[in-house]
Design a protein around this motif. Structure first.
Motif, PDB file in Angstrom:
ATOM      1  N   THR A  59     134.249 -24.567   3.446  1.00 29.87           N
ATOM      2  CA  THR A  59     133.702 -23.592   4.388  1.00 29.87           C
ATOM      3  C   THR A  59     133.390 -22.300   3.645  1.00 29.87           C
ATOM      4  O   THR A  59     134.216 -21.821   2.867  1.00 29.87           O
ATOM      5  CB  THR A  59     134.691 -23.312   5.533  1.00 29.87           C
ATOM      6  N   LEU A  60     132.196 -21.743   3.912  1.00 29.87           N
ATOM      7  CA  LEU A  60     131.766 -20.535   3.223  1.00 29.87           C
ATOM      8  C   LEU A  60     131.207 -19.528   4.223  1.00 29.87           C
ATOM      9  O   LEU A  60     130.557 -19.903   5.203  1.00 29.87           O
ATOM     10  CB  LEU A  60     130.683 -20.845   2.184  1.00 29.87           C
ATOM     11  N   ALA A  61     131.444 -18.247   3.945  1.00 27.91           N
ATOM     12  CA  ALA A  61     130.772 -17.168   4.676  1.00 27.91           C
ATOM     13  C   ALA A  61     129.435 -16.941   3.980  1.00 27.91           C
ATOM     14  O   ALA A  61     129.387 -16.703   2.775  1.00 27.91           O
ATOM     15  CB  ALA A  61     131.620 -15.903   4.647  1.00 27.91           C
ATOM     16  N   ALA A  62     128.336 -17.061   4.728  1.00 31.85           N
ATOM     17  CA  ALA A  62     127.007 -17.029   4.120  1.00 31.85           C
ATOM     18  C   ALA A  62     126.146 -15.921   4.708  1.00 31.85           C
ATOM     19  O   ALA A  62     126.250 -15.588   5.891  1.00 31.85           O
ATOM     20  CB  ALA A  62     126.317 -18.380   4.301  1.00 31.85           C
ATOM     21  N   ASP A  63     125.289 -15.378   3.847  1.00 29.95           N
ATOM     22  CA  ASP A  63     124.284 -14.394   4.252  1.00 29.95           C
ATOM     23  C   ASP A  63     122.987 -14.814   3.576  1.00 29.95           C
ATOM     24  O   ASP A  63     122.822 -14.651   2.365  1.00 29.95           O
ATOM     25  CB  ASP A  63     124.698 -12.991   3.810  1.00 29.95           C
ATOM     26  N   VAL A  64     122.077 -15.393   4.344  1.00 34.57           N
ATOM     27  CA  VAL A  64     120.822 -15.900   3.797  1.00 34.57           C
ATOM     28  C   VAL A  64     119.674 -15.063   4.339  1.00 34.57           C
ATOM     29  O   VAL A  64     119.322 -15.151   5.519  1.00 34.57           O
ATOM     30  CB  VAL A  64     120.621 -17.387   4.164  1.00 34.57           C
ATOM     31  N   LYS A  65     119.125 -14.198   3.493  1.00 31.17           N
ATOM     32  CA  LYS A  65     118.009 -13.326   3.878  1.00 31.17           C
ATOM     33  C   LYS A  65     118.325 -12.534   5.144  1.00 31.17           C
ATOM     34  O   LYS A  65     117.513 -12.402   6.049  1.00 31.17           O
ATOM     35  CB  LYS A  65     116.726 -14.148   4.056  1.00 31.17           C
ATOM     36  N   GLY A  66     119.547 -12.024   5.225  1.00 30.86           N
ATOM     37  CA  GLY A  66     119.936 -11.201   6.348  1.00 30.86           C
ATOM     38  C   GLY A  66     120.476 -11.959   7.541  1.00 30.86           C
ATOM     39  O   GLY A  66     120.944 -11.343   8.496  1.00 30.86           O
ATOM     40  N   VAL A  67     120.421 -13.285   7.500  1.00 29.07           N
ATOM     41  CA  VAL A  67     120.993 -14.100   8.577  1.00 29.07           C
ATOM     42  C   VAL A  67     122.419 -14.470   8.178  1.00 29.07           C
ATOM     43  O   VAL A  67     122.630 -15.225   7.228  1.00 29.07           O
ATOM     44  CB  VAL A  67     120.158 -15.369   8.822  1.00 29.07           C
ATOM     45  N   GLN A  68     123.375 -13.921   8.879  1.00 32.76           N
ATOM     46  CA  GLN A  68     124.782 -14.128   8.538  1.00 32.76           C
ATOM     47  C   GLN A  68     125.400 -15.202   9.421  1.00 32.76           C
ATOM     48  O   GLN A  68     125.170 -15.247  10.628  1.00 32.76           O
ATOM     49  CB  GLN A  68     125.561 -12.819   8.693  1.00 32.76           C
ATOM     50  N   GLY A  69     126.171 -16.081   8.783  1.00 35.01           N
ATOM     51  CA  GLY A  69     126.797 -17.159   9.530  1.00 35.01           C
ATOM     52  C   GLY A  69     127.832 -17.871   8.681  1.00 35.01           C
ATOM     53  O   GLY A  69     128.259 -17.369   7.639  1.00 35.01           O
TER      54      GLY A  69
END
Length: 227
Positions: free
Chosen positions: A108-118
């Motif tokens: 499980t990872l905390a992700a921020d892809v081009k400003g989309v956080q999830g």
């Protein structure tokens, strides 16, 4: 009514409509993609759990050869983090950090892809002779109309990115595993057996076995003399 005023009122009505529609959109969205890889779970897991290994297959690294990646925390497992910066529009900036590692089953990872956080998740389960890897992205938009509209487009955007990444992961794991597999040693052909008649000494002359002479026949008796 002046045309400019009509335009402003029209835009205001449109915003109200979009906001009302957004309230009916889901506040929690998940995009999921899967692939079957011809390798056991414990072989695949290091490509996920070690963020430096992700550079071999992760879509944001593959699409930009000049991407700038900065690592922090431990090299793998909980707390490992990578941030990237890219001038390629389809990649952009982002980051991921491992928050829960359960080898070789899930990550499980905390992700921020081009400003989309999830939240990004990997699940690995056996599938025939290989393993099924499922990659998902969970996005919580809350009550924000803008975020809810983003969530509506999430599956199309994130899904395509994840499909590319999983296919590249499959190619990387299977090709590396094939190269590491030991090859069978070549078997030399057996030498033909020699027959006694065809035996040849070092000089090259044929050897003829000696014949054993037959025992002498008994001599014939002389006829008796007549008186």
């Amino acid at each position: 009514m002046a045309p400019m005023m009509r335009l402003i009122l029209g835009l205001g009505v449109l915003v109200l409509i979009l906001s009302a529609v957004a309230l009916g959109l889901p506040a929690y969205v998940t995009a999921t993609r899967s692939v079957v890889i011809n390798a056991p779970e414990y072989v695949i897991y290091p490509y996920l759990n070690n963020l430096r290994n992700q550079k071999e297959w992760a879509p944001w690294a593959v699409k930009d050869e000049n991407i700038k990646m900065t690592y922090s925390g431990p090299p793998e497992g909980n707390g490992a983090k990578v941030q990237w910066e890219s001038d390629v529009a389809s990649v952009g900036d982002g980051s991921i950090q491992i928050v829960e590692s359960d080898p070789p089953h899930s990550l499980t990872l905390a992700a921020d892809v081009k400003g989309v956080q999830g939240t990004s998740n990997f699940q690995l389960v056996p599938d025939g002779a290989g393993s099924k890897v499922t990659w998902s992205f969970e996005f919580e938009s809350g009550s924000s109309p803008i975020k809810r509209w983003k969530g509506l487009m999430l599956d199309g955007y994130i899904g395509e990115v994840y499909e590319d990444g999983l296919e590249k992961l499959k190619q990387t794991v299977e090709s590396t595993r094939a190269q590491a597999r030991p090859q069978p040693a070549p078997v030399a052909p057996a030498a033909p057996a020699e027959t006694p008649e065809a035996a040849t000494p070092e000089g090259g002359e044929s050897v003829i076995p000696e014949q054993t002479p037959a025992p002498d026949a008994p001599a014939a008796e002389a006829p008796a003399e007549q008186p």
